[in-house]
Each structure stands twice: as C-alpha cells, then as structure tokens.
Design a protein around this motif. Structure first.
Motif, PDB file in Angstrom:
ATOM      1  N   ALA A 186      64.911  74.270  61.644  1.00 37.29           N
ATOM      2  CA  ALA A 186      65.127  73.171  60.703  1.00 37.29           C
ATOM      3  C   ALA A 186      66.567  72.662  60.761  1.00 37.29           C
ATOM      4  O   ALA A 186      66.815  71.446  60.833  1.00 37.29           O
ATOM      5  N   GLY A 187      67.514  73.598  60.753  1.00 39.44           N
ATOM      6  CA  GLY A 187      68.921  73.204  60.816  1.00 39.44           C
ATOM      7  C   GLY A 187      69.268  72.502  62.114  1.00 39.44           C
ATOM      8  O   GLY A 187      69.986  71.489  62.125  1.00 39.44           O
ATOM      9  N   SER A 188      68.750  72.999  63.223  1.00 43.46           N
ATOM     10  CA  SER A 188      69.033  72.413  64.537  1.00 43.46           C
ATOM     11  C   SER A 188      68.471  70.995  64.643  1.00 43.46           C
ATOM     12  O   SER A 188      69.116  70.101  65.209  1.00 43.46           O
ATOM     13  N   ALA A 189      67.271  70.771  64.088  1.00 44.91           N
ATOM     14  CA  ALA A 189      66.655  69.441  64.147  1.00 44.91           C
ATOM     15  C   ALA A 189      67.530  68.402  63.449  1.00 44.91           C
ATOM     16  O   ALA A 189      67.723  67.289  63.947  1.00 44.91           O
ATOM     17  N   LEU A 190      68.071  68.767  62.291  1.00 45.11           N
ATOM     18  CA  LEU A 190      68.935  67.838  61.561  1.00 45.11           C
ATOM     19  C   LEU A 190      70.216  67.541  62.330  1.00 45.11           C
ATOM     20  O   LEU A 190      70.720  66.403  62.323  1.00 45.11           O
ATOM     21  N   LEU A 191      70.728  68.550  63.019  1.00 48.55           N
ATOM     22  CA  LEU A 191      71.978  68.385  63.761  1.00 48.55           C
ATOM     23  C   LEU A 191      71.793  67.589  65.051  1.00 48.55           C
ATOM     24  O   LEU A 191      72.757  67.013  65.562  1.00 48.55           O
ATOM     25  N   VAL A 192      70.566  67.551  65.596  1.00 49.77           N
ATOM     26  CA  VAL A 192      70.301  66.744  66.784  1.00 49.77           C
ATOM     27  C   VAL A 192      70.633  65.278  66.502  1.00 49.77           C
ATOM     28  O   VAL A 192      71.343  64.620  67.270  1.00 49.77           O
ATOM     29  N   TYR A 193      70.140  64.761  65.386  1.00 50.45           N
ATOM     30  CA  TYR A 193      70.347  63.348  65.080  1.00 50.45           C
ATOM     31  C   TYR A 193      71.791  63.061  64.676  1.00 50.45           C
ATOM     32  O   TYR A 193      72.319  61.973  64.958  1.00 50.45           O
ATOM     33  N   GLN A 194      72.432  64.026  64.016  1.00 51.57           N
ATOM     34  CA  GLN A 194      73.800  63.812  63.530  1.00 51.57           C
ATOM     35  C   GLN A 194      74.835  63.862  64.650  1.00 51.57           C
ATOM     36  O   GLN A 194      75.959  63.390  64.476  1.00 51.57           O
ATOM     37  N   SER A 195      74.472  64.424  65.791  1.00 54.07           N
ATOM     38  CA  SER A 195      75.435  64.615  66.882  1.00 54.07           C
ATOM     39  C   SER A 195      75.724  63.295  67.600  1.00 54.07           C
ATOM     40  O   SER A 195      74.801  62.628  68.078  1.00 54.07           O
ATOM     41  N   GLU A 196      76.999  62.939  67.664  1.00 55.20           N
ATOM     42  CA  GLU A 196      77.387  61.718  68.368  1.00 55.20           C
ATOM     43  C   GLU A 196      77.477  61.950  69.863  1.00 55.20           C
ATOM     44  O   GLU A 196      77.174  61.063  70.660  1.00 55.20           O
ATOM     45  N   SER A 197      77.886  63.133  70.259  1.00 56.01           N
ATOM     46  CA  SER A 197      78.002  63.465  71.678  1.00 56.01           C
ATOM     47  C   SER A 197      76.647  63.841  72.249  1.00 56.01           C
ATOM     48  O   SER A 197      75.891  64.603  71.631  1.00 56.01           O
ATOM     49  N   ILE A 198      76.336  63.333  73.426  1.00 61.04           N
ATOM     50  CA  ILE A 198      75.079  63.676  74.098  1.00 61.04           C
ATOM     51  C   ILE A 198      75.050  65.159  74.454  1.00 61.04           C
ATOM     52  O   ILE A 198      74.000  65.808  74.381  1.00 61.04           O
ATOM     53  N   ALA A 199      76.204  65.716  74.818  1.00 64.50           N
ATOM     54  CA  ALA A 199      76.267  67.139  75.164  1.00 64.50           C
ATOM     55  C   ALA A 199      75.940  68.010  73.947  1.00 64.50           C
ATOM     56  O   ALA A 199      75.171  68.983  74.046  1.00 64.50           O
ATOM     57  N   ALA A 240      62.407  69.054  60.473  1.00 62.47           N
ATOM     58  CA  ALA A 240      62.969  70.153  59.680  1.00 62.47           C
ATOM     59  C   ALA A 240      62.003  70.590  58.585  1.00 62.47           C
ATOM     60  O   ALA A 240      61.805  71.788  58.353  1.00 62.47           O
ATOM     61  N   VAL A 241      61.384  69.635  57.914  1.00 58.26           N
ATOM     62  CA  VAL A 241      60.428  69.951  56.842  1.00 58.26           C
ATOM     63  C   VAL A 241      59.228  70.709  57.410  1.00 58.26           C
ATOM     64  O   VAL A 241      58.763  71.690  56.822  1.00 58.26           O
ATOM     65  N   ALA A 242      58.727  70.270  58.561  1.00 55.77           N
ATOM     66  CA  ALA A 242      57.578  70.938  59.184  1.00 55.77           C
ATOM     67  C   ALA A 242      57.903  72.379  59.547  1.00 55.77           C
ATOM     68  O   ALA A 242      57.069  73.281  59.401  1.00 55.77           O
ATOM     69  N   ALA A 243      59.123  72.627  60.008  1.00 50.07           N
ATOM     70  CA  ALA A 243      59.534  74.000  60.324  1.00 50.07           C
ATOM     71  C   ALA A 243      59.546  74.868  59.071  1.00 50.07           C
ATOM     72  O   ALA A 243      59.121  76.033  59.100  1.00 50.07           O
ATOM     73  N   LEU A 244      60.023  74.313  57.957  1.00 48.50           N
ATOM     74  CA  LEU A 244      60.063  75.062  56.698  1.00 48.50           C
ATOM     75  C   LEU A 244      58.665  75.303  56.133  1.00 48.50           C
ATOM     76  O   LEU A 244      58.397  76.350  55.540  1.00 48.50           O
ATOM     77  N   VAL A 245      57.760  74.340  56.331  1.00 49.69           N
ATOM     78  CA  VAL A 245      56.368  74.524  55.918  1.00 49.69           C
ATOM     79  C   VAL A 245      55.742  75.680  56.695  1.00 49.69           C
ATOM     80  O   VAL A 245      55.000  76.500  56.132  1.00 49.69           O
ATOM     81  N   THR A 246      56.037  75.753  57.973  1.00 49.27           N
ATOM     82  CA  THR A 246      55.569  76.872  58.796  1.00 49.27           C
ATOM     83  C   THR A 246      56.003  78.194  58.192  1.00 49.27           C
ATOM     84  O   THR A 246      55.201  79.117  58.011  1.00 49.27           O
ATOM     85  N   CYS A 247      57.269  78.270  57.872  1.00 46.75           N
ATOM     86  CA  CYS A 247      57.847  79.481  57.285  1.00 46.75           C
ATOM     87  C   CYS A 247      57.141  79.845  55.984  1.00 46.75           C
ATOM     88  O   CYS A 247      56.813  81.007  55.738  1.00 46.75           O
ATOM     89  N   LEU A 248      56.879  78.836  55.162  1.00 48.16           N
ATOM     90  CA  LEU A 248      56.264  79.066  53.850  1.00 48.16           C
ATOM     91  C   LEU A 248      54.882  79.708  53.975  1.00 48.16           C
ATOM     92  O   LEU A 248      54.566  80.680  53.278  1.00 48.16           O
ATOM     93  N   PHE A 249      54.060  79.190  54.873  1.00 49.62           N
ATOM     94  CA  PHE A 249      52.700  79.708  54.989  1.00 49.62           C
ATOM     95  C   PHE A 249      52.647  81.048  55.710  1.00 49.62           C
ATOM     96  O   PHE A 249      51.773  81.874  55.424  1.00 49.62           O
ATOM     97  N   VAL A 250      53.568  81.282  56.628  1.00 57.77           N
ATOM     98  CA  VAL A 250      53.600  82.572  57.312  1.00 57.77           C
ATOM     99  C   VAL A 250      53.936  83.702  56.337  1.00 57.77           C
ATOM    100  O   VAL A 250      53.448  84.826  56.475  1.00 57.77           O
ATOM    101  N   VAL A 251      54.747  83.402  55.331  1.00 54.92           N
ATOM    102  CA  VAL A 251      55.125  84.414  54.342  1.00 54.92           C
ATOM    103  C   VAL A 251      53.899  85.024  53.669  1.00 54.92           C
ATOM    104  O   VAL A 251      53.879  86.216  53.339  1.00 54.92           O
ATOM    105  N   PHE A 252      52.833  84.226  53.509  1.00 53.17           N
ATOM    106  CA  PHE A 252      51.649  84.686  52.790  1.00 53.17           C
ATOM    107  C   PHE A 252      50.632  85.402  53.673  1.00 53.17           C
ATOM    108  O   PHE A 252      49.602  85.866  53.184  1.00 53.17           O
TER     109      PHE A 252
END
Length: 399
Positions: free
Chosen positions: A291-304, A377-389
C-alpha cells in the motif's frame, strides 16, 4: 525413486505452460499501446479488451476445478491450452473491436491452467513440498514480467503487434505438445491403483461456503486488483501521463517484473521454510508495504525512484498472492482441493475483471492516475483485512 523422477519431469512441463500463460496476461498492456494507436481505441475500449479476458477466466475456474477432481488435471490442461491457442491466433488476426473482445474472452476461458497445475502439484508432491513447488510455478509471473516486456517491443518493432501475439501462440502450442506427450496422468494412475477410493471430504456447497475458501476468494480478488492494475495499466500510465517512450516503458516494466520474480522465489524460500502455518503474519506486513509503495509510485518525480517503488510494490504483492495461493493446497482435504482452488482462483480472476473498470472510471472522473494508485493501496489493505479472519492452522485441525 520413480516418484522422485516423476516430480522432476512434471515441474518443467508445467513451468513452460505457466510462462506462456503469464506472458499472455502480462504483456497485453504493452501490446495494447501500439494496438490502440493502430486501431484508434479509447481507454474505455482498451478496458473492455482487458476485462473480457478475466470475465472468461472467472466463468471457468469453478467448472475447471470440478473437472480436475473428477477427470484429472492432464485432461483439463490439454483442453485449456487448446482453447487459448486458437483464441490467441484469432486475436492476432482481428481488426474489429468486437472480434478482439471475443478473442480475449475465449482466451480467458482457456486458462484452467493454474487450477489444473495446483491439482497436479497436490497429486505429486507431499505437503511440505507444495509451497515450494507452487511458488516455483508462480515465479513464472516474474520471469514473464522481465522477458516479455524486453522481448515484445523488439518483436513488435520487427513484426508488429500481431507478430508478437502469434509468437505467444507458438509457446502455447509447444506447451500443449509437451503436456500431451510427457505429462503423466496421475488421475488415471490413482484409479488403477489398489488404493481404496477416497470419498470427498465435503459436498460442493460446503466447499464454496467453507470460511477459508470464502475469505481467500475475497482476498485474492483484492490482491489481483493490485497486480493487474500494475501489470496492464502501468505502460498506459507511463506513456499517457509521464510521456515515457515504449522502449523505456519496457525497461521499467521489466525491472518491476524482477520484483515479481524475487517475490515468487522469496515466497518459496522464506515462507516455505520459516513461516509454515504463520502465513497471515507475512501477508499482513507485505500488504502494508504494498500500500505504501503504491502511493509513492505516483508521488515520485524521478523515473528512477518511481521504478524502485513499482519494483517493491510488485514484489510484495506477488509474495502475497503466492502465499495465499498455496493455502488451499495445505489446509483443505485433497479430494476437494481442485474445486476449492477453482473457487479461490475465481476470486483472483474477478480482480482482473474489476481492475480495468476501476481504472477507466477513476481516470475518467479525475483526469489522471493519482486515484488509481490510491485504489491500489486500498485494495492491498482490503486483502490484509480479510486474511486476518482466516482461521489459524490449529483451529482448522480441531474443527
């Protein structure tokens, strides 16, 4: 000794088919760039092509899972590879949108391959080896993510996008020949043995309502929204919003594919060796990183920098997928593992259906891809939520 030799022969055959399946699924996003330019397709029309594959894929997972349990995995593998070969040839020959959509729909009907491979792994490998064997097969997604994006632009440059599709069809033909010729019929061998027939542990309706199956169905759907949004829409995002060339896009996608490969092997080694029956903890941590990495992909100005976060996002999401995909093989009775895997894989393929729709709606509404990466990011967190159960191993054994 004979059983060991049989295992050694089975994995390479399944491996080749998996390579072809994943190249077909993962490079369609790269192929779609010149295809859309040549045929003047909009983002909505591209989403129809992407979704058609996964609609067909979703429809057939449970039937294929049932057929695996009843008729054997070799039979289903042959049928699957035959259908997708014909569908690929039709797709490469089509010029009308409706024909492209129909071809991808039938290509989706073809891949009962993952379910059939899981059934073959269950029939051939002991419990402690199944995570390793299944993760090796899923590692083909990483190999395909590296090899496909690097080679496909070269093939497109030489023969056009149609030539690239026909090259993939050739891989399906080769895999089909090897399955027919070399893959043992474990279902037939079991029927001919003197072992007493094993009665199904539970009827079909109990399989589809089993708590483990239901929770994995939802979790696999959400993690595949992550995976197929990244795989199919990253090339379009990089081309349309970031102005990156097709050659550079192929390099970025290949580097992300390296993350997929390392994620698959990481699952085979780390989870298989150190976290047996503690998979929920692994998935919880990986989902937060994804989730964190997905948000940072869009925020990154550098292609690297963007490429690094995309690599990490892809690696962790593939590790989640690989870990969850092995759970039915280890936690459910082997007599219904084919059906259960088919149900779970239906959830996974529905993620591929929803991903293009979500992207098209969000880009249409906001005019950029920022909301798309928030959705990842939301989809990744939803995955986490259902796996907990999902019940713990000890709870399942007592039930």
């Amino acid at each position: 000794m004979e059983k060991t030799q049989q295992r050694k022969g089975i994995l390479p055959i399944l491996f080749l088919g998996y390579i072809a399946i994943y190249i077909d699924k993962l490079v369609i996003g790269v192929i779609a760039v010149p295809l859309a330019e040549q045929l003047h397709l909009s983002i909505d029309e591209k989403s129809y092509i992407f979704s058609a594959f996964f609609i067909g894929y979703s429809i057939m997972q449970i039937p294929f899972g049932y057929l695996n349990d009843k008729l054997g995995s070799k039979f289903v593998l042959i049928i699957s590879l035959s259908i997708i070969t014909v569908a690929s040839i039709v797709f490469g020959s089509a010029s009308m949108l409706i024909a492209l959509i129909a071809a991808r729909f039938f290509a989706g009907i073809g891949p009962g391959y993952p379910t059939s491979s899981a059934r073959t792994v269950t029939d051939t490998y002991p419990m402690e080896k199944r995570t390793w064997a299944q993760s090796i097969l899923i590692s083909t997604s990483g190999i395909a993510s590296i090899v496909g994006p690097l080679l496909i632009p070269i093939v497109i440059g030489a023969f056009g996008w149609r030539g690239a599709v026909f090259c993939i069809a050739f891989l399906f033909v080769l895999a089909l020949i090897l399955v027919i010729w070399k893959l043992p019929n474990t279902h037939k061998e079991k029927k001919q043995s003197n072992q007493p027939k094993v009665k199904p542990a539970m009827p079909f309706w109990k399989v589809v309502t089993n708590p483990v199956v239901v929770l994995l169905f939802i979790a696999m759907c959400s993690i595949n929204i992550v995976l197929y949004t990244i795989a199919n829409w990253t090339p379009t995002y990089l081309a349309d919003e970031r102005g990156v060339s097709l050659g550079m896009i192929s390099i970025i996608v290949a580097i992300a594919g390296l993350g997929s490969l390392l994620g698959s092997f990481g699952t085979a080694y780390i989870v298989g060796r150190f976290f047996q029956h503690r998979e929920k903890r692994v998935i919880f941590v990986l989902a937060l990183i994804t989730a964190g990495s997905a948000l940072l992909v869009y925020q990154s100005e550098s292609i690297a920098v963007l490429t690094f976060w995309l690599f990490l996002c892809y690696m962790c999401s593939v590790m989640i997928f690989s870990t969850m995909f092995t759970l039915p093989l280890k936690r459910l009775h082997e007599s219904i593992v084919g059906t259960a895997t088919g149900v779970v894989n239906t959830g996974a393929t529905l993620g591929g259906v929803f991903a293009p729709m979500i992207v098209a709606q969000l880009v249409g509404a906001f005019g950029n891809y920022q909301a798309v990466f928030v959705a990842i990011a939301v989809a990744a967190l939803v995955t986490c939520l259902f796996v907990v159960f999902i019940p713990n191993m000890k709870t399942i054994q007592k039930a």
